[in-house]
Scaffold this motif. Structure first.
Motif, PDB file in Angstrom:
ATOM      1  N   GLY A  94     -10.811  44.146 -16.560  1.00  0.00           N
ATOM      2  CA  GLY A  94     -10.865  43.712 -17.943  1.00  0.00           C
ATOM      3  C   GLY A  94     -10.517  42.259 -18.188  1.00  0.00           C
ATOM      4  N   THR A  95     -10.294  41.491 -17.133  1.00  0.00           N
ATOM      5  CA  THR A  95      -9.941  40.080 -17.294  1.00  0.00           C
ATOM      6  C   THR A  95     -11.152  39.264 -17.722  1.00  0.00           C
ATOM      7  N   HIS A  96     -10.957  38.348 -18.654  1.00  0.00           N
ATOM      8  CA  HIS A  96     -11.953  37.348 -19.032  1.00  0.00           C
ATOM      9  C   HIS A  96     -11.191  36.033 -19.148  1.00  0.00           C
ATOM     10  N   GLN A  97     -11.381  35.145 -18.162  1.00  0.00           N
ATOM     11  CA  GLN A  97     -10.531  33.958 -18.062  1.00  0.00           C
ATOM     12  C   GLN A  97     -11.319  32.731 -17.630  1.00  0.00           C
ATOM     13  N   MET A  98     -11.223  31.655 -18.392  1.00  0.00           N
ATOM     14  CA  MET A  98     -11.757  30.366 -17.969  1.00  0.00           C
ATOM     15  C   MET A  98     -10.758  29.705 -17.025  1.00  0.00           C
ATOM     16  N   ILE A  99     -11.285  28.919 -16.072  1.00  0.00           N
ATOM     17  CA  ILE A  99     -10.422  28.119 -15.206  1.00  0.00           C
ATOM     18  C   ILE A  99     -10.924  26.691 -15.202  1.00  0.00           C
ATOM     19  N   TYR A 100      -9.961  25.753 -15.292  1.00  0.00           N
ATOM     20  CA  TYR A 100     -10.269  24.325 -15.332  1.00  0.00           C
ATOM     21  C   TYR A 100      -9.502  23.617 -14.212  1.00  0.00           C
ATOM     22  N   PRO A 101      -9.824  22.347 -13.921  1.00  0.00           N
ATOM     23  CA  PRO A 101      -9.183  21.633 -12.816  1.00  0.00           C
ATOM     24  C   PRO A 101      -7.652  21.669 -12.879  1.00  0.00           C
ATOM     25  N   GLY A 102      -7.047  21.885 -11.706  1.00  0.00           N
ATOM     26  CA  GLY A 102      -5.597  21.914 -11.585  1.00  0.00           C
ATOM     27  C   GLY A 102      -4.966  23.253 -11.868  1.00  0.00           C
ATOM     28  N   GLU A 103      -5.748  24.220 -12.371  1.00  0.00           N
ATOM     29  CA  GLU A 103      -5.238  25.560 -12.637  1.00  0.00           C
ATOM     30  C   GLU A 103      -5.534  26.465 -11.441  1.00  0.00           C
TER      31      GLU A 103
END
Length: 318
Positions: A94-103
């Motif tokens: 059920g996860t919906h997650q954006m990821i950006y640089p450094g994360e």
């Protein structure tokens, strides 16, 4: 990303402080290159790290991006870390997650999980870039069947070690007196290190297995120079320090305790048991999303990556 034995990197003869030198092969997977350092013919793992991919750097025109359709994992944890760009992650818990640089995105597959990674619609509307590293960490034998889980940690949550000409962000595990907040199931360290020209950086001495991957620039170790796109694995116990070349360098340093149990890897499955891999293979091919052990991610369940009949006939190598 998925593993395929045809992408095995080269391992030239190593000398001096090196135990193994790995030169990844570049492969175009639809508009951008992937360079795979692990697994390699001479080194399946570095500590618990059993898979290591450099994604890009790549630039996409409008409407371009990445679409890694839903696919399964067992027996491992996936680590996504970006220098440029973004991913939209969805998984079957059920996860919906954006990821950006450094994360950092850390997904523990355990007994089984399905996920997808795509460039978001918002990002596709403009020219966009992608550059990052994705790794898999093999779970200890007594943790292979744990329930799947997911963690996301912002850039500010990760410890940063600084010195003259050095900035190191600790992604996983413990090193240099710091500990990452990401939940680990075995002894691990993993850090993003940026070096100014001529700056030096030591590998931690509290871990048995240690390696360096050069993503940008070049480094010198024990009198030998290594350009970008090289992974070096060092002998346990040796004092190792990397010195950046004239353009500086960016490194991923990684390792941890050597795993005592043998690991098999087949497609996206990792296990100490060939039988568990066969069971996972059959379950994915059955595509019983209602009653089987795998479900598709909510919000991204219209398609998935199939296993071809030809590939299904292959088995994990000893």
């Amino acid at each position: 990303m998925s593993w395929n034995p045809t992408q095995s990197p080269e391992c030239p003869s190593a000398a001096g402080a090196l135990e193994t030198l790995i030169v990844p092969r570049a492969r175009d997977i639809g508009g951008f290159d992937v360079r795979r350092a692990l697994p390699s013919p001479k080194r399946q793992m570095v500590g618990p790290f059993i898979f290591f991919d450099q994604m890009g750097p790549a630039e996409f025109i409008t409407d371009g991006g990445i679409d890694v359709r839903p696919h399964p994992h067992i027996g491992l944890g996936t680590v996504t870390y970006l220098y440029q760009g973004e991913f939209e992650h969805r998984d079957s818990i059920g996860t919906h997650q954006m990821i950006y640089p450094g994360e950092v995105n850390w997904m523990t597959a355990g007994r089984g999980v399905t996920h997808s990674e795509r460039t978001s619609e918002e990002t596709r509307a403009t020219r966009n870039k992608l550059f990052g590293i994705q790794t898999w960490i093999a779970l200890p034998e007594d943790k292979e069947d744990i329930a799947p889980d997911f963690e996301h940690h912002k850039e500010a949550a990760l410890p940063v070690i600084t010195d003259t000409g050095v900035t190191a962000r600790l992604i996983l595990g413990d090193a240099y007196g710091e500990t990452s907040p990401v939940t680990m199931h075995s002894e691990t360290f993993y850090a993003d290190v940026v070096l100014a020209a001529g700056a030096s950086f030591p590998l931690p001495d509290n871990h048995e297995d240690r390696g360096i991957y050069v993503t940008e620039g070049s480094i010198e170790v024990a009198g030998e120079t290594f350009p970008a796109g090289r992974m070096m694995v060092f002998r346990p116990g040796d004092s190792i320090s990397a010195k950046a070349g004239p353009q500086g360098a960016r490194l991923m340093v990684l390792g941890g305790a050597t795993m005592n149990e043998k690991r098999y890897i087949w497609w996206n499955f990792v296990s100490s048991s060939k039988d568990k891999i066969e069971e996972a293979k059959e379950a994915w091919m059955a595509a019983d999303w209602e009653n089987g052990p795998f479900q598709l991610p909510p919000g991204d369940d219209d398609e998935h990556i199939p296993i071809t009949p030809e590939y299904a006939r292959t088995t994990p190598k000893d």
